[in-house]
Design an enzyme around this catalytic site. Structure first.
Site, mmCIF file in Angstrom:
data_model
loop_
_atom_site.group_PDB
_atom_site.id
_atom_site.type_symbol
_atom_site.label_atom_id
_atom_site.label_comp_id
_atom_site.label_asym_id
_atom_site.label_seq_id
_atom_site.Cartn_x
_atom_site.Cartn_y
_atom_site.Cartn_z
ATOM 1 N N HIS A 124 -38.392 -48.529 9.522
ATOM 2 C CA HIS A 124 -38.913 -47.863 10.708
ATOM 3 C C HIS A 124 -38.201 -48.487 11.917
ATOM 4 O O HIS A 124 -38.163 -49.717 12.052
ATOM 5 C CB HIS A 124 -40.410 -48.104 10.861
ATOM 6 C CG HIS A 124 -41.271 -47.321 9.913
ATOM 7 N ND1 HIS A 124 -41.105 -47.325 8.556
ATOM 8 C CD2 HIS A 124 -42.328 -46.484 10.163
ATOM 9 C CE1 HIS A 124 -42.016 -46.531 8.002
ATOM 10 N NE2 HIS A 124 -42.767 -46.015 8.951
ATOM 11 N N HIS A 170 -46.288 -42.722 3.539
ATOM 12 C CA HIS A 170 -46.942 -43.966 3.110
ATOM 13 C C HIS A 170 -48.087 -43.550 2.204
ATOM 14 O O HIS A 170 -49.000 -42.838 2.660
ATOM 15 C CB HIS A 170 -47.481 -44.727 4.319
ATOM 16 C CG HIS A 170 -46.423 -45.062 5.321
ATOM 17 N ND1 HIS A 170 -45.760 -46.265 5.331
ATOM 18 C CD2 HIS A 170 -45.888 -44.328 6.334
ATOM 19 C CE1 HIS A 170 -44.883 -46.266 6.320
ATOM 20 N NE2 HIS A 170 -44.923 -45.099 6.947
ATOM 21 N N GLU A 207 -39.565 -45.922 16.673
ATOM 22 C CA GLU A 207 -40.814 -45.133 16.731
ATOM 23 C C GLU A 207 -41.483 -45.484 18.071
ATOM 24 O O GLU A 207 -41.638 -44.628 18.926
ATOM 25 C CB GLU A 207 -41.715 -45.484 15.544
ATOM 26 C CG GLU A 207 -43.027 -44.699 15.512
ATOM 27 C CD GLU A 207 -43.961 -45.130 14.378
ATOM 28 O OE1 GLU A 207 -43.778 -46.240 13.829
ATOM 29 O OE2 GLU A 207 -44.890 -44.353 14.062
ATOM 30 N N HIS A 231 -40.528 -39.592 3.920
ATOM 31 C CA HIS A 231 -41.262 -40.581 4.736
ATOM 32 C C HIS A 231 -42.751 -40.324 4.573
ATOM 33 O O HIS A 231 -43.347 -39.491 5.277
ATOM 34 C CB HIS A 231 -40.819 -40.464 6.203
ATOM 35 C CG HIS A 231 -41.413 -41.498 7.110
ATOM 36 N ND1 HIS A 231 -40.842 -41.843 8.318
ATOM 37 C CD2 HIS A 231 -42.531 -42.264 7.017
ATOM 38 C CE1 HIS A 231 -41.582 -42.769 8.918
ATOM 39 N NE2 HIS A 231 -42.619 -43.035 8.137
ATOM 40 N N ASP A 234 -45.551 -38.793 7.032
ATOM 41 C CA ASP A 234 -45.896 -40.174 7.406
ATOM 42 C C ASP A 234 -47.233 -40.597 6.782
ATOM 43 O O ASP A 234 -47.237 -41.230 5.717
ATOM 44 C CB ASP A 234 -45.902 -40.319 8.938
ATOM 45 C CG ASP A 234 -45.641 -41.745 9.411
ATOM 46 O OD1 ASP A 234 -45.365 -42.620 8.568
ATOM 47 O OD2 ASP A 234 -45.699 -41.981 10.639
ATOM 48 N N ASP A 235 -48.338 -40.296 7.446
ATOM 49 C CA ASP A 235 -49.685 -40.658 6.965
ATOM 50 C C ASP A 235 -50.578 -39.421 7.091
ATOM 51 O O ASP A 235 -51.408 -39.334 8.013
ATOM 52 C CB ASP A 235 -50.247 -41.808 7.817
ATOM 53 C CG ASP A 235 -49.360 -43.040 7.747
ATOM 54 O OD1 ASP A 235 -49.381 -43.730 6.726
ATOM 55 O OD2 ASP A 235 -48.612 -43.281 8.730
HETATM 56 N N1 ADE Z 1 -47.397 -47.769 8.337
HETATM 57 C C1 ADE Z 1 -47.919 -46.576 8.025
HETATM 58 N N2 ADE Z 1 -47.525 -45.649 8.898
HETATM 59 C C2 ADE Z 1 -46.715 -46.256 9.794
HETATM 60 C C3 ADE Z 1 -45.978 -45.844 10.929
HETATM 61 N N3 ADE Z 1 -45.990 -44.572 11.348
HETATM 62 N N4 ADE Z 1 -45.280 -46.751 11.593
HETATM 63 C C4 ADE Z 1 -45.266 -48.024 11.207
HETATM 64 N N5 ADE Z 1 -45.922 -48.464 10.142
HETATM 65 C C5 ADE Z 1 -46.646 -47.592 9.440
HETATM 66 ZN ZN ZN Z 2 -44.053 -44.397 8.633
#
Ligand code: ADE
Ligand code: ZN
Length: 337
Positions: free
Chosen positions: A197, A19, A200, A17, A278-279
């Site tokens: 997703h 991005h 969340e 996971h 994630d990011d």
């Molecule tokens: N796009 C990038 N990170 C995300 C996240 N945590 N949840 C939803 N969309 C995303």
């Molecule tokens: Zn994500």
């Protein structure tokens, strides 16, 4: 480096996971802005980092989409992914399944080909340089329409043999999985795997929809499934992989403190949880930082950490033989500790 740090970094693992646009570090944001003659609304790297205080998912997304504006050329996408792979390799990642958001770029006039060819060349380079394998996941933006998702799937047609799966990301509340049932069915008919997703910020009902209407192979996040015992039992029974992202959960206020993270509760309930970043450029850490954060805050022992790593391989979209080979290497590595 402590023993725990060394164990976590050395532990062979997959990241499921991530991005790629979320791995854009402020330093690279400035460098690409300069290279492409793009103006960004920050005076310094420190000012960018200071802006990364989010009250919820949407606060983050607004800044994340604005940051992605510096990505213009095939070389930019290559450099972005290459930098991620270098960091991932240093964290013991041997396989990565990477989401990219084509609509974030095609809606700005960047051709789909520029995005994917840049990413693919970085994937090939990472395999040569680090022995790190990777797959791509094309994610649809759920705040956009079903028709826009279908158009994106059509644009991807020439590269379908280089894309492993489709995903669903962006603003969860108000955009239930159901909206994308038909485009997910079309993607499945083309032989693509499916992730979304869910849970969340959205309620357990969205996780049910991802399972029943989208027919996903994995759930990204899934935290709020814990509110529904019947759903938890089903996810456990079906061996559904959850791609959990602890530092993201903290930064996006899904949890109040890292000490409240439910990762060990998930494992105790028999859920197939994995740990991911994630990011990472926005949430303060790459995958090993995420393992370290929960190991420290929740007192995870080496067995629990090994279970998370094992789940990352069995939850991957690699062929069964490759999964078996990774598990065997993981066991050898554990035996040598
Ligand atoms: N796009 C990038 N990170 C995300 C996240 N945590 N949840 C939803 N969309 C995303
Ligand atoms: Zn994500």
């Amino acid at each position: 480096m402590t023993d725990l740090d060394a164990f976590i970094t050395g532990l062979p693992k997959a990241e499921l996971h991530l991005h790629i646009e979320g791995s854009l570090e402020p330093e690279m944001m400035f460098a690409l802005a300069r290279r492409n003659g793009v103006t960004i609304p920050y005076a310094s790297v420190d000012e960018v980092r200071a802006a990364y205080a989010f009250g919820n998912l949407q606060d983050f997304l607004d800044i994340y989409y604005a940051g992605a504006d510096v990505l213009r050329t095939r070389q930019d996408f290559h450099d972005l992914a290459a930098a991620y792979f270098d960091r991932a390799a240093a964290d013991g990642v041997v396989h990565a399944e990477i989401m990219f958001d084509p609509q974030t770029h095609t809606d700005r006039g960047i051709p789909f080909a520029e995005v994917i060819e840049g990413l693919l060349s970085a994937c090939a380079e990472a395999e040569e340089k680090h022995g790190l394998t990777s797959l791509l996941i094309l994610s649809f933006l759920r705040h956009l329409s079903e028709a826009a998702a279908f158009a994106t799937l059509a644009q991807a047609e020439p590269w379908l043999n280089r894309i492993a799966a489709v995903g669903l990301d962006s603003s969860e509340m108000g955009h239930p999985p159901e909206k994308f049932a038909r485009v997910f069915a079309a993607a499945a008919a083309k032989g693509l795997r499916l992730v979304a997703h869910a849970g969340e910020e959205g309620p357990p009902a969205y996780v049910y929809e991802a399972l029943d209407l989208l027919k996903v192979d994995r759930i990204d996040h899934g935290n709020r499934a814990l509110e529904d015992e019947v759903l938890v039992a089903r996810l456990a029974r079906e061996g559904m992989t959850l791609t959990v992202c602890p530092l993201s959960n903290l930064k996006l206020c899904v949890i109040d403190a890292i000490e409240d993270h439910p990762i060990d509760q998930m494992l105790a309930l028999g859920l197939k949880a994995t740990v991911n970043s994630d990011d990472p450029a926005y949430f303060g850490g790459y995958v090993a930082d995420n393992y370290r954060a929960v190991a420290t805050a929740r007192g995870l022992d080496r067995d629990a950490l090994a279970t998370l790593a094992r789940n990352s391989f069995t939850g991957s979209f690699l062929p069964a033989e490759a999964v078996a080979a990774h598990l065997a290497k993981l066991d050898d590595w554990l035996a040598a500790q």
